[in-house]
Enzyme design. Structure first.
Site, PDB file in Angstrom:
ATOM      1  N   CYS A 203      24.196 -10.992 -34.256  1.00  0.00           N
ATOM      2  CA  CYS A 203      23.558 -11.518 -32.985  1.00  0.00           C
ATOM      3  C   CYS A 203      22.093 -11.422 -33.024  1.00  0.00           C
ATOM      4  CB  CYS A 203      24.513 -10.843 -31.885  1.00  0.00           C
ATOM      5  SG  CYS A 203      23.492 -11.337 -30.219  1.00  0.00           S
ATOM      6  N   HIS A 204      21.563 -12.370 -32.461  1.00  0.00           N
ATOM      7  CA  HIS A 204      19.925 -12.364 -32.419  1.00  0.00           C
ATOM      8  C   HIS A 204      19.511 -11.130 -31.718  1.00  0.00           C
ATOM      9  CE1 HIS A 204      17.319 -16.020 -33.898  1.00  0.00           C
ATOM     10  NE2 HIS A 204      16.686 -14.593 -34.103  1.00  0.00           N
ATOM     11  N   THR A 205      20.344 -10.579 -30.896  1.00  0.00           N
ATOM     12  CA  THR A 205      19.592  -9.363 -30.148  1.00  0.00           C
ATOM     13  C   THR A 205      19.627  -8.279 -31.011  1.00  0.00           C
ATOM     14  OG1 THR A 205      20.891 -10.081 -28.053  1.00  0.00           O
ATOM     15  CG2 THR A 205      20.160  -7.919 -28.227  1.00  0.00           C
TER      16      THR A 205
ATOM     17  N   HIS B 251      26.790  -5.328 -32.540  1.00  0.00           N
ATOM     18  CA  HIS B 251      27.728  -5.150 -31.264  1.00  0.00           C
ATOM     19  C   HIS B 251      28.602  -6.295 -31.162  1.00  0.00           C
ATOM     20  CE1 HIS B 251      24.217  -7.748 -30.408  1.00  0.00           C
ATOM     21  NE2 HIS B 251      24.848  -8.412 -29.276  1.00  0.00           N
ATOM     22  N   GLU B 252      28.763  -7.254 -32.004  1.00  0.00           N
ATOM     23  CA  GLU B 252      29.660  -8.098 -31.811  1.00  0.00           C
ATOM     24  C   GLU B 252      30.807  -8.095 -33.048  1.00  0.00           C
ATOM     25  OE1 GLU B 252      28.160 -12.424 -30.662  1.00  0.00           O
ATOM     26  OE2 GLU B 252      28.822 -12.585 -32.667  1.00  0.00           O
TER      27      GLU B 252
ATOM     28  N   CYS C 129      34.112   0.620 -16.062  1.00  0.00           N
ATOM     29  CA  CYS C 129      34.724   2.003 -15.797  1.00  0.00           C
ATOM     30  C   CYS C 129      36.218   1.894 -15.006  1.00  0.00           C
ATOM     31  CB  CYS C 129      33.676   3.031 -15.237  1.00  0.00           C
ATOM     32  SG  CYS C 129      33.344   2.804 -13.484  1.00  0.00           S
TER      33      CYS C 129
ATOM     34  N   CYS D 189      33.827   2.062 -10.188  1.00  0.00           N
ATOM     35  CA  CYS D 189      32.529   1.954  -9.350  1.00  0.00           C
ATOM     36  C   CYS D 189      32.517   0.678  -8.540  1.00  0.00           C
ATOM     37  CB  CYS D 189      31.147   2.005 -10.232  1.00  0.00           C
ATOM     38  SG  CYS D 189      30.982   0.376 -11.250  1.00  0.00           S
TER      39      CYS D 189
ATOM     40  N   CYS E 128      32.516  -2.282 -10.594  1.00  0.00           N
ATOM     41  CA  CYS E 128      33.879  -2.907 -11.269  1.00  0.00           C
ATOM     42  C   CYS E 128      34.945  -3.200 -10.216  1.00  0.00           C
ATOM     43  CB  CYS E 128      34.183  -1.528 -11.933  1.00  0.00           C
ATOM     44  SG  CYS E 128      33.432  -1.290 -13.443  1.00  0.00           S
TER      45      CYS E 128
ATOM     46  N   CYS F  51      28.663  -2.690 -14.433  1.00  0.00           N
ATOM     47  CA  CYS F  51      29.131  -1.332 -14.337  1.00  0.00           C
ATOM     48  C   CYS F  51      28.194  -0.136 -13.904  1.00  0.00           C
ATOM     49  CB  CYS F  51      30.309  -1.063 -15.573  1.00  0.00           C
ATOM     50  SG  CYS F  51      30.697   0.730 -15.366  1.00  0.00           S
TER      51      CYS F  51
ATOM     52  N   ARG G 100      26.892  -0.049 -17.741  1.00  0.00           N
ATOM     53  CA  ARG G 100      25.983  -1.487 -18.139  1.00  0.00           C
ATOM     54  C   ARG G 100      25.111  -1.299 -19.375  1.00  0.00           C
ATOM     55  NH1 ARG G 100      22.689  -2.219 -12.554  1.00  0.00           N
ATOM     56  NH2 ARG G 100      24.683  -1.726 -11.682  1.00  0.00           N
TER      57      ARG G 100
ATOM     58  N   CYS H  60      30.204 -10.973 -27.536  1.00  0.00           N
ATOM     59  CA  CYS H  60      29.059 -11.200 -27.141  1.00  0.00           C
ATOM     60  C   CYS H  60      28.498 -12.469 -26.864  1.00  0.00           C
ATOM     61  CB  CYS H  60      27.770 -10.371 -28.108  1.00  0.00           C
ATOM     62  SG  CYS H  60      26.262 -10.567 -27.407  1.00  0.00           S
TER      63      CYS H  60
ATOM     64  N   ARG I 269      26.679 -18.540 -36.229  1.00  0.00           N
ATOM     65  CA  ARG I 269      27.304 -17.026 -36.423  1.00  0.00           C
ATOM     66  C   ARG I 269      27.756 -16.747 -37.955  1.00  0.00           C
ATOM     67  NH1 ARG I 269      25.063 -15.450 -32.940  1.00  0.00           N
ATOM     68  NH2 ARG I 269      25.682 -14.367 -31.095  1.00  0.00           N
TER      69      ARG I 269
END
Length: 430
Positions: free
Chosen positions: A130-132, A152-153, A182, A185, A188, A196, A200, A260, A423
């Site tokens: 991902c570009h992040t 993260h993907e 979670c 909270c 959520c 969350c 988060r 993501c 992707r």
């Protein structure tokens, strides 16, 4: 009035899409002759935007990789008994480690500690860039933290679980997500929020919540996590609240992209902007997130889907996602600003970003919103999104333009930096 909320030119190139869903549109941008280069707003756009070119938006067009399609692994391909033998033990495996900003990742043998309370250890089978990931790997406009394992993907299988984990068990097919749920909270429990309190997104934290330590190490020295996922590793450890259990029949090499970018863009349209049938929608930035936003506009029945990008080579591919009008800001030198509607900001901003607008812009029936992960709750909503794909109600294959082996992971970075593809799937097999 100053809004220090998530917008800059860099983010627009990386993981940013802004959608405008107007209730009225009285005249076309083509009626407005030219203005200062790189500046553009729209007849239906509540706010002016400034675009600054960068290399990721101005290089060559996307190309499809000629490598043959890989068949997804099934649960039977994974030796569950082998995984039970590793439970509670340190696992040595391969990981792509970023030792310093902007330098190629290095495939290293690392140690992955067992999961602790409320954690799970996952065997990653497929991950995507991902570009992040690129944004924080470059460490421009963010707090640098190295050495680090990005990613993260992804899609994978639960190898073992820590104390207190009851929702997951070894062998479950899962998608790790950069933000969590979670289920306890106020956020959520609310139908309006997915942020969350506990889980988060936190891009600065490089350790686990339970004890403030990393689960990765090499030669006794810690390697930092990234957004609680770190999927550029054959094995990783995540908080159970950031892991969604999905249908084991779903092909992980396809649905991994839902953890993501695709959910972020698609949800920004259908869950946040909520355009009505016949609406006009403008998407700023035609990367994966922006094209997913366009796909959301298409399935929502928008009549005008306007793609805005500094790279005109992106326009042809965008047609596959319902984009039917195109604007390159470099072709205009006068702001176009008229109308009313909803703007949605999506993506990770530079830490120093800010923009200003006058309160009258909001009083004139204009709305500004923001979202992470398209307002999807990872554990509650993501399994249902996977089922939409399984039922052919959602297309994913057209987002996947490249595939490389884990040993070639730096090729995925090259494709993205050159503006090629949407992707790239990274296969974790040896």
């Amino acid at each position: 009035m100053e809004l220090s909320t998530a917008w800059n030119s860099r983010a627009s190139a990386i993981s940013f899409a802004s959608l405008i869903t107007p209730n009225t549109c009285s005249r076309s941008h083509s009626q407005h002759p030219s203005l200062p280069p790189q500046r553009l707003s729209f007849p239906f756009c509540p706010y002016p935007f400034r675009f600054v070119p960068n290399k990721s938006l101005t290089l060559q067009a996307r190309k499809r990789n000629s490598e043959p399609e890989q068949q997804p692994l099934s649960q039977t391909d994974i030796n569950i008994s082998t995984m039970s033998n590793t439970a509670g033990k340190v696992i040595k495996c391969k990981a792509a480690v970023a030792w310093e900003a902007g330098k190629p990742l290095v495939i290293e043998e690392v140690e992955v500690a067992p999961p602790q309370k409320h954690e799970v250890r996952l065997k990653i089978l497929f991950t995507a860039l991902c570009h992040t990931d690129v944004y924080f790997w470059e460490a421009k406009g963010q707090n640098p933290l190295f050495p680090r394992i990005f990613g993260h993907e992804a899609g994978g299988i639960v190898e073992s679980v820590g104390e207190g984990v009851t929702e997951l068990q070894p062998g479950d097919h899962v998608l790790p997500v950069f933000t969590g749920e979670c289920k306890e909270c106020a956020h959520c429990k609310s139908e309006e929020s997915n942020l969350c309190d506990l889980l988060r997104i936190n891009t600065d934290r490089g350790t686990m919540l339970n004890d403030g330590q990393t689960r990765f190490s090499k030669d006794g020295k810690p390697i930092y996590h990234f957004v609680g996922t770190s999927t550029f590793s054959e094995y990783t450890v995540s908080h159970v609240g950031s892991v969604a259990k999905i249908n084991p029949a779903a092909p992980l090499d396809k649905v991994c992209v839902l953890s993501c970018g695709i959910c972020t863009g698609f949800g920004a349209t259908v869950n946040v902007a909520k355009p009505k049938k016949g609406s006009s929608v403008a998407i700023f930035g035609l990367g994966a997130v922006g094209l997913a936003a366009a796909e959301g506009a298409r399935v929502s029945g928008a009549s005008r889907i306007i793609g805005v990008d500094l790279n005109s080579n992106r326009f042809e591919e965008a047609k596959k996602f319902g984009v039917n009008e195109f604007v390159n800001p470099k072709d205009h030198n006068k702001p176009v600003q008229e109308g009313w509607g909803v703007a949605v900001l999506v993506g990770v901003p530079n830490k120093d970003d800010a923009f200003k607008t006058h309160p009258i812009n909001f009083l004139n029936e204009r709305t500004l919103k923001g979202t992470f992960y398209g307002n999807y709750k990872p554990r509650t909503d993501l399994p249902g999104v996977v089922e939409k794909y399984m039922n052919k109600e959602m297309e994913l294959d057209k987002f996947i333009t490249h595939s490389v082996s884990f040993s070639e992971i730096n090729k995925a970075f090259e494709y993205m930096l050159a503006g090629q593809g949407i992707r790239c799937i990274i296969r974790m097999e040896h």
